[in-house]
Design a protein around this motif. Structure first.
Motif, mmCIF file in Angstrom:
data_model
loop_
_atom_site.group_PDB
_atom_site.id
_atom_site.type_symbol
_atom_site.label_atom_id
_atom_site.label_comp_id
_atom_site.label_asym_id
_atom_site.label_seq_id
_atom_site.Cartn_x
_atom_site.Cartn_y
_atom_site.Cartn_z
ATOM 1 N N SER A 20 5.841 27.509 48.641
ATOM 2 C CA SER A 20 6.204 28.899 48.415
ATOM 3 C C SER A 20 6.671 29.772 49.707
ATOM 4 N N GLY A 21 7.761 30.329 49.648
ATOM 5 C CA GLY A 21 8.047 31.459 50.668
ATOM 6 C C GLY A 21 7.219 32.635 50.131
ATOM 7 N N PRO A 22 7.179 33.716 51.175
ATOM 8 C CA PRO A 22 6.566 35.066 50.670
ATOM 9 C C PRO A 22 7.060 35.669 49.422
ATOM 10 N N SER A 23 8.382 35.523 49.214
ATOM 11 C CA SER A 23 8.977 36.311 48.120
ATOM 12 C C SER A 23 8.368 36.340 46.929
ATOM 13 N N HIS A 24 7.861 35.176 46.362
ATOM 14 C CA HIS A 24 7.403 35.259 44.757
ATOM 15 C C HIS A 24 6.469 34.247 44.707
ATOM 16 N N PRO A 25 5.307 33.976 45.420
ATOM 17 C CA PRO A 25 4.368 33.130 45.064
ATOM 18 C C PRO A 25 3.695 32.899 43.692
ATOM 19 N N GLU A 26 3.846 34.082 43.172
ATOM 20 C CA GLU A 26 3.250 33.938 41.576
ATOM 21 C C GLU A 26 4.039 32.978 40.809
ATOM 22 N N LEU A 27 5.256 33.216 41.065
ATOM 23 C CA LEU A 27 6.433 32.269 40.357
ATOM 24 C C LEU A 27 5.928 30.908 40.632
ATOM 25 N N ALA A 28 5.957 30.592 41.921
ATOM 26 C CA ALA A 28 5.643 29.265 42.464
ATOM 27 C C ALA A 28 4.370 28.625 41.905
ATOM 28 N N LYS A 29 3.181 29.475 41.716
ATOM 29 C CA LYS A 29 2.295 29.240 41.124
ATOM 30 C C LYS A 29 2.467 28.592 39.747
ATOM 31 N N GLY A 30 2.932 29.403 39.000
ATOM 32 C CA GLY A 30 3.460 29.006 37.633
ATOM 33 C C GLY A 30 4.184 27.597 37.503
ATOM 34 N N ILE A 31 5.206 27.620 38.326
ATOM 35 C CA ILE A 31 5.914 26.397 38.352
ATOM 36 C C ILE A 31 5.026 24.985 38.554
ATOM 37 N N CYS A 32 4.011 24.995 39.651
ATOM 38 C CA CYS A 32 3.183 24.158 39.919
ATOM 39 C C CYS A 32 2.295 24.015 38.758
ATOM 40 N N ALA A 33 1.857 25.066 38.137
ATOM 41 C CA ALA A 33 1.022 24.931 36.971
ATOM 42 C C ALA A 33 1.637 23.813 35.841
ATOM 43 N N HIS A 34 2.851 24.363 35.674
ATOM 44 C CA HIS A 34 3.490 23.356 34.439
ATOM 45 C C HIS A 34 3.716 21.951 35.132
ATOM 46 N N LEU A 35 3.921 21.596 36.332
ATOM 47 C CA LEU A 35 4.134 20.437 36.950
ATOM 48 C C LEU A 35 2.848 19.796 37.033
ATOM 49 N N GLY A 36 1.546 20.295 37.161
ATOM 50 C CA GLY A 36 0.396 19.832 37.358
ATOM 51 C C GLY A 36 0.093 19.100 38.467
ATOM 52 N N VAL A 37 0.796 19.945 39.708
ATOM 53 C CA VAL A 37 0.665 19.658 41.129
ATOM 54 C C VAL A 37 0.125 20.951 41.665
#
Length: 329
Positions: free
Chosen positions: A6-23
């Motif tokens: 994740s770039g600095p602009s939106h790490p919270e969304l990136a964390k959510g994406i990873c939670a859905h992916l299980g990575v």
């Protein structure tokens, strides 16, 4: 093997994406030097990995673009097997044509720079001008948040409701939402932009939104809110008294939040998390829907070589009923 950064602009969304992916979300090391130059280092090896870089292009827009260019270049130079730019909000999609002398078609320029920086594939959502999709010279997935809105509004009482597109150019999106919500009536405004902050609603295209109590105003994004406020003014002249405002990209720049807060006739503001919305801009009547699941499914399909067509921004008109997010569209 997959790496998500994740770039600095939106790490919270990136964390959510990873939670859905299980990575796990892979780390980055970020620093700004005293001369204002940036330093970025990807915190894990990417050699022979499929690399997905999540960076939304919100304010400060230029900084976030440079960060994206750097991360794409790093991944390519470090031997990544494939490099994917995940751009939930592509702000320059507004600049899609040359409508004045001696100006840049900036959406095309930014698309070229993203590809030249190393992106082999792009994912984005609800471009302001759909034709910007064609500016990218690499495969580009233009995704939609419409299933998220359908799931949300199906839980609401929509009796005596009209779905309104404040811009005839975006009427197709509003029409699909109206259809997915059980065939609600729909109206579209013919607006003229006077300046960056001023919009005038000239008239209505098709049937006028009269005889209803509640309007669901649906647009692709809200920046300073000029279009929404003008639409509400015009709808009040038609007798509408209650409003719900919805958009995919909640920018809320300038005095937008203050003006929304001063309008008790707005029952709910619904947006998504394509852009990070700070606590200071989150009004009590604001609902933020997550699109992490949509992007996670698109990433999963790409990683596994499956079709992403059902996640695209344009639903088939003859599809029998519209699915929820769990059905991927």
């Amino acid at each position: 093997m997959m790496r998500v950064f994740s770039g600095p602009s939106h790490p919270e969304l990136a964390k959510g994406i990873c939670a859905h992916l299980g990575v796990p979300l892979s780390p980055i090391h970020y620093q700004r030097f005293s001369d204002d130059c940036l330093y970025i280092q990807l915190g894990e090896t990417v050699r022979n990995h499929d690399v997905f870089i999540v960076q939304t292009i919100s304010a400060p827009t230029s900084d976030h673009l440079i960060e994206l260019f750097m991360m794409l270049d790093i991944a390519r130079s470090a031997g990544a097997r494939s490099v994917h730019a995940v751009i939930p909000y592509f702000s320059y999609a507004r600049s899609d044509k040359k409508d004045a002398p001696r100006i840049s078609i900036t959406a095309r320029l930014m698309a070229d720079l993203i590809v030249q920086s190393g992106a082999q594939h792009v994912m984005t959502m609800t471009l302001h001008s759909p034709q910007v999709h064609g500016f990218f010279s690499v495969p580009t997935d233009h995704l939609t948040a419409l299933p998220c809105f359908v799931d949300h509004f199906k839980k609401r009482d929509l009796r005596s409701t009209v779905v309104v597109s404040p811009d005839i150019g975006h009427a197709k999106r509003a029409s699909k939402l109206a259809s997915a919500l059980g065939g609600l009536p729909m109206a579209a405004g013919n607006k003229v932009r006077v300046s960056d902050t001023e919009v005038v609603m000239r008239d209505w295209v098709g049937s006028r939104p009269r005889g209803v109590e509640h309007a669901l105003i649906f647009d692709d994004e809200i920046a300073n809110g000029g279009t929404m406020f003008e639409a509400i003014r015009a709808l009040k002249e038609e007798g509408v008294r209650r409003f719900t405002v919805a958009c995919t990209h909640g920018i809320f720049s300038g005095q937008a939040i203050e003006r929304f807060a001063a309008m008790p006739e707005i029952e709910e503001i619904v947006t998504t998390d394509t852009v990070a919305i700070p606590e200071g801009k989150r009004l009590p009547n604001m609902t933020i829907l997550s699109v992490a699941g949509v992007f996670a499914e698109a990433i999963r399909c790409n990683a596994m070589g499956r079709s992403v067509g059902k996640l695209f921004a344009f639903w088939p008109e003859d599809e029998p009923g519209q699915p929820g997010l769990g059905q991927a569209e």
